[in-house]
Design an enzyme around this catalytic site. Structure first.
Site, mmCIF file in Angstrom:
data_model
loop_
_atom_site.group_PDB
_atom_site.id
_atom_site.type_symbol
_atom_site.label_atom_id
_atom_site.label_comp_id
_atom_site.label_asym_id
_atom_site.label_seq_id
_atom_site.Cartn_x
_atom_site.Cartn_y
_atom_site.Cartn_z
ATOM 1 C CD GLU A 1 3.466 -0.359 -4.952
ATOM 2 O OE1 GLU A 1 4.286 0.551 -5.141
ATOM 3 O OE2 GLU A 1 2.462 -0.255 -4.227
ATOM 4 C CB CYS B 119 1.720 3.218 -4.509
ATOM 5 S SG CYS B 119 1.944 2.475 -2.907
#
Lengths: 527, 527
Positions: free
Chosen positions: A265, A302
């Site tokens: 990720e 994120c």
């Protein structure tokens, strides 16, 4: 708990001999004791050997025992009490309420996966009974279930020292799947890592598992990480971090004699699209909410909203003005590490210096020498954004760019030009529904999660969550690293043909003793 | 149908200008008319542009319409009648009954996927209703479903000119998933490909779809295939073929600026393990069944039994003697192409020449100059097998090696040393159950399908089938290329947060108008 700085290799611990790592309090710059010994390749080798050995017994456990183990980890983490929170605060500069919440999320997701194990849906059990009289050929008895891949390497993330680190989502889902885990602790919070790692070790012991089920190593470089991903006994890896780091390890995973899944990720700017009616109705209400999401946790999520897309006009001017005011009022915020702070600063300066980019507002500046980030809001014309791919890159921290699109057609071109994202948010009113419906099919191809009238920063640990998305937001957009579906990353299907009843796994036996949902002859049946 | 040799680009057709390909009758060596024009990169570009354009409307179709389309393809293939069978026989040397069966399998799997679309389980729909009163923070409304990846490249396989070629399993599952398909036809059966391709084109027209939903190109080299996998509008690919070809295209897929999933089914020797009691009870009954599976279709199955593992002794001697007799009686068999025949011959000669390998038996030899394969059975000691990795490699055709293991421990070492496989078969009696139970956990890690008292050559198209397996049997062991689960390769999950009811896809609307099974708050619910 007295920290020792040791590596946790299976049930043992010892001080690593490959250099030393120390935590740093980013709020004060103070170095934290003790020193943590870095792992050698021999340590990786031993952890992998133990994980490989443990895999046989670990995957064979009744699912109920595996669930109990996950719950035991949660209890052992809770038993660390306030000592844990104090250490995480010192190592990350993150505030207490955030970390108490993150601890709740961490133990919550371990318990959620215990529920997944008891439910059994993750097995995707299927039964196609034999048809001995079928013409021209009889049909064999076929049954299918998911099995675990094998030992998994997990790379702790800097920005979630609990929920995406040693006992975070990757570890919880891999352990739930039946895979032993080797964690490479993030060097920004080694003490936190040791505390949580020892909690897992204690849970392994308390449930009586093979100690190779869990190991944890320290390292601040790349070589040991690469050795871990390259080890032939490691069968998958989970990573949350930078695009550069993720791609480097992905290349190792793909270049092995036996390639393995590598779930990274990596990078997302999480566009927020303000549709016309919403902008007209509540530009000045959306603006402070946006800035709150932008500056939350010093922007180190994120899912931080790094891009605002809207059609230019007085309503957008009003939004930009209000957002600019809120940014100016935003206090300087301690960032996780000096390195992250420096990278943020460089990213912001590059935008300040870009001729086509207007600096709308800067937040409060921290004291000289403090590792604080100064929030930043920029704007740029749609045409200029389309022309400069650097403006599409993530600046990790509280920086965002408003893209002023000339008209709807340009807005659509900007959306079409976006890279893969973790999230895309739409702010809309009922009058925007037709436009939103027209945009949705494209948004679905660009992001793992689409949300309305909010921001992506809260990532609910749920059954219907996708924290993932097309490249480069992740290396594999077919998966999620948050939520119950994350377990699927560490499983693969196996088909059993004409096995005698005695040799079938319990979940596939004809009388379904585990009571799991199964697809029988194509029809889904509850237990 | 009059063959034209043309490329099928969207709804159009035109003669390719990049060289010419002709079919060859492998039984006679005769070149078949007409010539087929090879595609240029410009043709690939146009097919990809059309597929990209078609994707928007194709994925938005009601699932029922997509199901109807798959059924229409099946009908149009059936309407080709015996002309199709005659052409496939000429191009492949495969016998009529096999091809009639394969046609049935091909239309059957198209109709099976129509059922998958009507069932809706492939959507993996999940709903986590909002909890506005949850403390400390409310829970948003979260819903999840699978969406298609985008245009898919499919590489036709030589050995299944219908079931794994233009309208084969990869095409059926990709179209079912909502992905337009661009087929690279296998140069060994270009006429078959044109006939089936035109049947798909006709189905596209009859259902009124965007013609870019399907294209088919011819090429006998690598450059055009690589261009197809490298095209940024192509989002996944399915391949069945050689390990070398699969790995070369996998590298292209991984090396793109945006890497894509590449599903290659490549290489498997499909070990057959004869357990002691079974060997004792029926060595001479298993032997002819084994040789029948070995020589079926000239051994040109991905699941051909290329390895027999057993503990040495008089019972194994009896098996080898009986199998050797059956092999000697096996007629020479026409192979699919001169190239495949030559590669088989080279592989067999290498085994004949290997000092540690004993040639047990050779089948009948064909006429000089015929493209026929001569079956071959070899044996080798377990120790020698362990020492020579070349003996683990697939020889595509009717060749198999019996590995004589000194004892159970050596058998286990041999199993542990195996690469990933599509299938592993166990022959056993009740007295073997304990040993089988001990072996099964390892076998599950080595193969996608485990079968008892049979051979892997029949691959049932079913819900519980896995035709896949760990590397190098495939490039991605988390999937299958046969059976309903194959659709999952071309899907990814998307999460929708707080979407107004009006904007939700039908399968996620609160009243579930499509009546699909959904996981609600973690609990699976039938419609």
């Amino acid at each position: 708990m007295q920290l020792t700085g040791e590596l946790l290799i299976g049930g043992d611990s010892r001080f690593g001999t490959n250099g030393e790592i120390k935590g740093v309090n980013p709020a004060t710059g103070q170095t934290l004791e003790p020193a943590f010994g870095g792992a050698t390749k021999a340590d990786v080798d031993q952890a992998a050997a133990l994980a490989h050995e443990a895999f046989a017994s670990y995957r064979a456990l009744p699912y109920e025992t595996r669930a109990t183990f996950l719950e035991a980890i949660a209890e052992h983490i809770e038993a660390l009490g306030d000592d844990l929170i104090v250490r995480v605060m010192a190592e990350t500069g993150l505030p207490r309420p955030r970390l108490e919440g993150e601890r709740g999320r961490t133990v919550g997701q371990l318990r959620l996966f215990a529920g997944v194990l008891r439910d059994g849906g993750f097995l995707e059990a299927r039964v196609d009974p034999a048809q001995p009289d079928r013409k021209p050929l009889p049909r064999p008895d076929l049954r299918l279930r998911n099995v675990p891949l094998g030992p998994v390497a997990v790379f702790g993330a800097s920005n979630f020292p609990l929920a995406f680190s040693v006992a975070g989502g990757d570890t919880a889902s891999a352990l739930a799947a039946g895979c032993p885990v080797i964690v490479k602790a993030h060097p920004a919070h080694p003490g936190t890592s040791e505390m949580v790692g020892r909690a897992i070790q204690a849970a392994v012991a308390s449930v009586g598992l093979h100690p190779g089920v869990f190991s944890m190593i320290h390292d601040s470089g790349y070589e040991v990480s690469q050795a871990l991903v390259a080890d032939p006994r490691v069968k998958a890896a989970g990573f949350t971090g930078s695009r550069r780091g993720g791609l480097a390890l992905l290349a190792v995973a793909q270049g092995r004699p036996e390639p393995i899944p590598f779930y990274a990720e990596m990078s997302s700017i999480n566009p927020v699209i303000l549709l016309p009616a919403a902008l007209e109705a509540r530009a000045e209400k959306i603006a402070p909410d946006f800035v709150a999401a932008l500056t939350l946790g010093a922007g180190q999520f994120c899912t931080n909203p790094g891009l605002i897309l809207a059609i230019d006009g007085p309503e957008l001017d009003a939004f930009v003005a209000a957002a600019g005011q809120a940014v100016e009022a935003a206090p300087a915020a301690v960032m996780l590490t000096p390195g992250i702070c420096q990278a943020f600063s460089h990213g912001v300066e590059a935008l300040v210096g870009a001729p086509e980019v207007t600096t709308v507002a800067r937040g409060q500046k921290g004291a000289d020498g403090s590792h604080t980030g100064q929030a930043a809001l920029f704007s740029v014309a749609g045409q200029a954004f389309l022309a400069n791919p650097h403006l599409h890159e993530e600046v990790f921290g509280a920086a965002s760019i408003v893209v002023r699109c000339a008209d709807q057609a340009e807005l659509e071109r900007v959306i079409a030009a976006l890279e893969g994202q973790l999230t895309i948010a739409l702010h809309l009113e009922e009058a925007d529904h037709a436009l939103a419906a027209a945009l949705l099919p494209t948004l679905e191809l660009k992001a793992g999660r689409i949300l309305v009238n909010g921001f992506g920063t809260g990532v609910e640990v749920a059954n219907a969550m996708v924290h993932g998305g097309p490249f480069p937001s992740t290396s594999d957009g077919r998966t999620t690293s948050v939520g119950t579906l994350a377990i699927a990353r560490f499983l693969r299907p196996v088909s059993y043909q004409n096995l005698p009843e005695a040799l079938l796994p319990a979940e596939l036996k004809t009388d379904n003793p585990l009571g799991v949902a199964r697809r029988v002859d194509g029809k889904l049946k509850l237990a």
